[in-house]
Design a protein around this motif. Structure first.
Motif, PDB file in Angstrom:
ATOM      1  N   GLY A  95       0.799  -1.219   0.000  1.00 24.18           N
ATOM      2  CA  GLY A  95       0.000   0.000   0.000  1.00 24.18           C
ATOM      3  C   GLY A  95       0.833   1.271   0.000  1.00 24.18           C
ATOM      4  O   GLY A  95       0.395   2.298  -0.529  1.00 24.18           O
ATOM      5  N   SER A  96       2.019   1.226   0.574  1.00 26.22           N
ATOM      6  CA  SER A  96       2.856   2.438   0.620  1.00 26.22           C
ATOM      7  C   SER A  96       3.285   2.844  -0.782  1.00 26.22           C
ATOM      8  O   SER A  96       3.202   4.016  -1.161  1.00 26.22           O
ATOM      9  N   LEU A 155       5.365 -12.980  -6.372  1.00 30.16           N
ATOM     10  CA  LEU A 155       5.951 -11.856  -5.624  1.00 30.16           C
ATOM     11  C   LEU A 155       5.526 -11.856  -4.161  1.00 30.16           C
ATOM     12  O   LEU A 155       6.148 -11.197  -3.336  1.00 30.16           O
ATOM     13  N   THR A 156       4.448 -12.570  -3.855  1.00 32.04           N
ATOM     14  CA  THR A 156       3.979 -12.560  -2.466  1.00 32.04           C
ATOM     15  C   THR A 156       4.645 -13.657  -1.625  1.00 32.04           C
ATOM     16  O   THR A 156       4.494 -13.673  -0.403  1.00 32.04           O
ATOM     17  N   ASN A 170      -5.744  -6.760   7.644  1.00 35.57           N
ATOM     18  CA  ASN A 170      -6.057  -5.442   7.078  1.00 35.57           C
ATOM     19  C   ASN A 170      -7.103  -5.611   5.962  1.00 35.57           C
ATOM     20  O   ASN A 170      -8.101  -4.888   5.889  1.00 35.57           O
TER      21      ASN A 170
HETATM   22  P1  NAD Z   1       3.817  -1.463   2.952  1.00 38.68           P
HETATM   23  O1  NAD Z   1       3.497  -1.189   1.549  1.00 38.68           O
HETATM   24  O2  NAD Z   1       4.289  -0.308   3.780  1.00 38.68           O
HETATM   25  O3  NAD Z   1       4.868  -2.641   3.039  1.00 38.68           O
HETATM   26  C1  NAD Z   1       5.464  -2.972   4.279  1.00 38.68           C
HETATM   27  C2  NAD Z   1       6.898  -3.435   4.069  1.00 38.68           C
HETATM   28  O4  NAD Z   1       6.891  -4.714   3.462  1.00 38.68           O
HETATM   29  C3  NAD Z   1       7.681  -2.521   3.131  1.00 38.68           C
HETATM   30  O5  NAD Z   1       8.997  -2.440   3.579  1.00 38.68           O
HETATM   31  C4  NAD Z   1       7.628  -3.277   1.817  1.00 38.68           C
HETATM   32  O6  NAD Z   1       8.686  -2.955   0.972  1.00 38.68           O
HETATM   33  C5  NAD Z   1       7.676  -4.716   2.300  1.00 38.68           C
HETATM   34  N1  NAD Z   1       7.065  -5.662   1.384  1.00 38.68           N
HETATM   35  C6  NAD Z   1       5.907  -5.524   0.713  1.00 38.68           C
HETATM   36  N2  NAD Z   1       5.640  -6.614   0.006  1.00 38.68           N
HETATM   37  C7  NAD Z   1       6.661  -7.484   0.215  1.00 38.68           C
HETATM   38  C8  NAD Z   1       6.940  -8.788  -0.254  1.00 38.68           C
HETATM   39  N3  NAD Z   1       6.095  -9.451  -1.041  1.00 38.68           N
HETATM   40  N4  NAD Z   1       8.080  -9.368   0.155  1.00 38.68           N
HETATM   41  C9  NAD Z   1       8.913  -8.721   1.008  1.00 38.68           C
HETATM   42  N5  NAD Z   1       8.693  -7.489   1.482  1.00 38.68           N
HETATM   43  C10 NAD Z   1       7.575  -6.879   1.092  1.00 38.68           C
HETATM   44  O7  NAD Z   1       2.585  -2.113   3.736  1.00 38.68           O
HETATM   45  P2  NAD Z   1       1.042  -2.210   3.407  1.00 38.68           P
HETATM   46  O8  NAD Z   1       0.430  -2.647   4.662  1.00 38.68           O
HETATM   47  O9  NAD Z   1       0.795  -2.968   2.174  1.00 38.68           O
HETATM   48  O10 NAD Z   1       0.602  -0.724   3.084  1.00 38.68           O
HETATM   49  C11 NAD Z   1       0.354   0.220   4.094  1.00 38.68           C
HETATM   50  C12 NAD Z   1       0.043   1.578   3.491  1.00 38.68           C
HETATM   51  O11 NAD Z   1      -0.967   1.443   2.492  1.00 38.68           O
HETATM   52  C13 NAD Z   1      -0.500   2.579   4.486  1.00 38.68           C
HETATM   53  O12 NAD Z   1       0.043   3.849   4.242  1.00 38.68           O
HETATM   54  C14 NAD Z   1      -1.988   2.567   4.211  1.00 38.68           C
HETATM   55  O13 NAD Z   1      -2.626   3.752   4.596  1.00 38.68           O
HETATM   56  C15 NAD Z   1      -2.035   2.343   2.737  1.00 38.68           C
HETATM   57  N6  NAD Z   1      -3.289   1.720   2.265  1.00 38.68           N
HETATM   58  C16 NAD Z   1      -4.092   2.455   1.461  1.00 38.68           C
HETATM   59  C17 NAD Z   1      -5.267   1.923   0.979  1.00 38.68           C
HETATM   60  C18 NAD Z   1      -6.132   2.742   0.053  1.00 38.68           C
HETATM   61  O14 NAD Z   1      -7.114   2.250  -0.468  1.00 38.68           O
HETATM   62  N7  NAD Z   1      -5.811   3.985  -0.178  1.00 38.68           N
HETATM   63  C19 NAD Z   1      -5.652   0.611   1.322  1.00 38.68           C
HETATM   64  C20 NAD Z   1      -4.815  -0.119   2.156  1.00 38.68           C
HETATM   65  C21 NAD Z   1      -3.625   0.440   2.628  1.00 38.68           C
END
Ligand code: NAD
Length: 354
Positions: A95-96, A155-156, A170
């Motif tokens: 999501g980031s 990738l996951t 989440n």
């Molecule tokens: P993230 O994107 O911050 O990822 C967390 C960590 O995991 C990062 O360091 C990333 O590089 C790593 N990572 C991600 N995928 C990986 C993989 N497959 N293998 C190894 N490492 C991996 O975390 P998140 O929870 O996905 O996203 C959170 C952010 O997304 C928040 O800012 C939130 O507000 C936003 N978000 C927005 C919406 C929307 O609809 N606007 C919905 C959900 C979340």
């Protein structure tokens, strides 16, 4: 059947294993030729690999995405986009990273291809949360919704088990709230139930074996359904609280969702009985709040706000912020009850209706 309104959102979804190899073709299909690839610092190697595979369709790489989409980082990425003459963005990550791509698209009109690697679901929503001066604000716009989602299960496989669990919770939170928001509708409720069921079934198998491709596929499919729920039916109290704790107290996003969800489900249970019955059915539990709490704790997820860095002295302010401009919620959002909910969650107590 109750009256309802359903707005289908446009978007192309490619789902499978090895689909990363189709990224360049997807860029071309959009009529674009110079993609800026986005990632976090942690996923820079994977993004570099994608850039190499995409050849001339990739014009640049910006690997500075961070949690909660701070506006200052967006400005850096916009400069990178101008420098390489990008005509679209490819966001590879959670999501980031996807948030950063959305922030760029909103300001420039560039098309987005998103390659999600977590279960957060942002890829399927026209919603962007941005942080400025310690406050997170959320907006919706058709310009924010990505044009293409490329799901590559492979990738996951590297998503660490602990993050897989909280990210999955989440996603489940999107579906639980979609069952009772003001915009709830029968189509989205079908997706919500199946999304919860897919994730609740897959997460235990992922914790046992993070490289279980079948379970990873189910979880990613569930995450898509849950993302569609968030994008279509919107949010209520749970998401409001998570935005406050993330934006104003810098708590980690998916962990915050994981801790709060059972407490908000218990708070709303009496006001949304049918939604809770459906959520419980999807979880295979007798009661939604209990089922959610049990699922999270059985998978070793954090169960208290204290554990994830919330200062106890911040609970008053968080309760205040939650009641200042609340989202629609099936039960009235009252300061004293929200303060009690936050205290329960901080202590890691059993979720209670309050
Ligand atoms: P993230 O994107 O911050 O990822 C967390 C960590 O995991 C990062 O360091 C990333 O590089 C790593 N990572 C991600 N995928 C990986 C993989 N497959 N293998 C190894 N490492 C991996 O975390 P998140 O929870 O996905 O996203 C959170 C952010 O997304 C928040 O800012 C939130 O507000 C936003 N978000 C927005 C919406 C929307 O609809 N606007 C919905 C959900 C979340």
């Amino acid at each position: 059947m109750q009256a309802f309104t359903y707005n289908a959102l446009p978007g192309r979804v490619v789902f499978g294993s090895g689909t990363l190899s189709q990224a360049a073709a997807e860029v071309q299909a959009l009529g674009c030729r110079r993609a800026l690839i986005l990632s976090t610092h942690q996923q820079r190697d994977t993004a570099q690999d994608l850039k190499a595979r995409m050849g001339s369709a990739a014009a640049g790489l910006f690997s500075g995405a961070v949690m909660h989409t701070p506006v200052a980082i967006t400005e850096q990425a916009l400069a990178a986009s101008r420098d390489c003459g990008a005509d679209c963005v490819v966001s590879l990550g959670g999501g980031s990273t996807i948030g950063l791509g959305k922030a760029i698209a909103l300001r420039t009109g560039l098309a987005q291809i998103v390659i999600p690697t977590t279960y957060a679901g942002s890829e399927a929503t026209p919603i962007l949360g941005e942080t400025r001066d310690g406050l997170k604000t959320t907006q919706r716009s058709a310009d924010i919704l990505p044009e293409v989602i490329l799901y590559d299960v492979d990738l996951t496989l590297s998503l660490p088990p602990a993050l897989s669990v909280t990210s999955g919770m989440n996603a489940i939170a999107h579906a639980v709230e979609a069952l009772y928001t003001a915009d709830a509708n029968p189509v989205i409720s079908l997706m919500a139930e199946d999304g919860i069921r897919a994730l609740a079934g897959a997460l235990p198998a992922i914790v046992t074996d993070p490289r279980n491709v079948e379970a990873r596929s189910d979880a990613l499919y569930g995450a898509w359904l849950c993302g569609v729920c968030l994008g279509n039916a919107g949010m209520a109290l749970h998401h409001k609280l998570c935005h406050i704790l993330g934006g104003s107290f810098d708590l980690p996003h998916s962990e915050t969702h994981t801790v709060l969800l059972p407490h908000v489900a218990a708070y709303n249970a009496g006001a949304a009985p049918e939604a809770m019955r459906r959520a419980a059915r999807a979880l295979g539990a007798g009661n939604a709040a209990e089922g959610l709490a049990r699922l999270a704790s059985s998978l070793g997820a954090p169960t208290s706000l204290r554990q994830i860095g919330m200062p106890q002295e911040g609970l008053d302010r968080a309760a205040e912020l939650a009641t200042q401009s609340p989202y629609w919620n099936p039960r009235k959002v009252e300061r004293a009850q929200i303060r009690a909910l936050l205290q329960n969650a901080w202590d890691g107590r059993t979720p209670a209706p309050l």
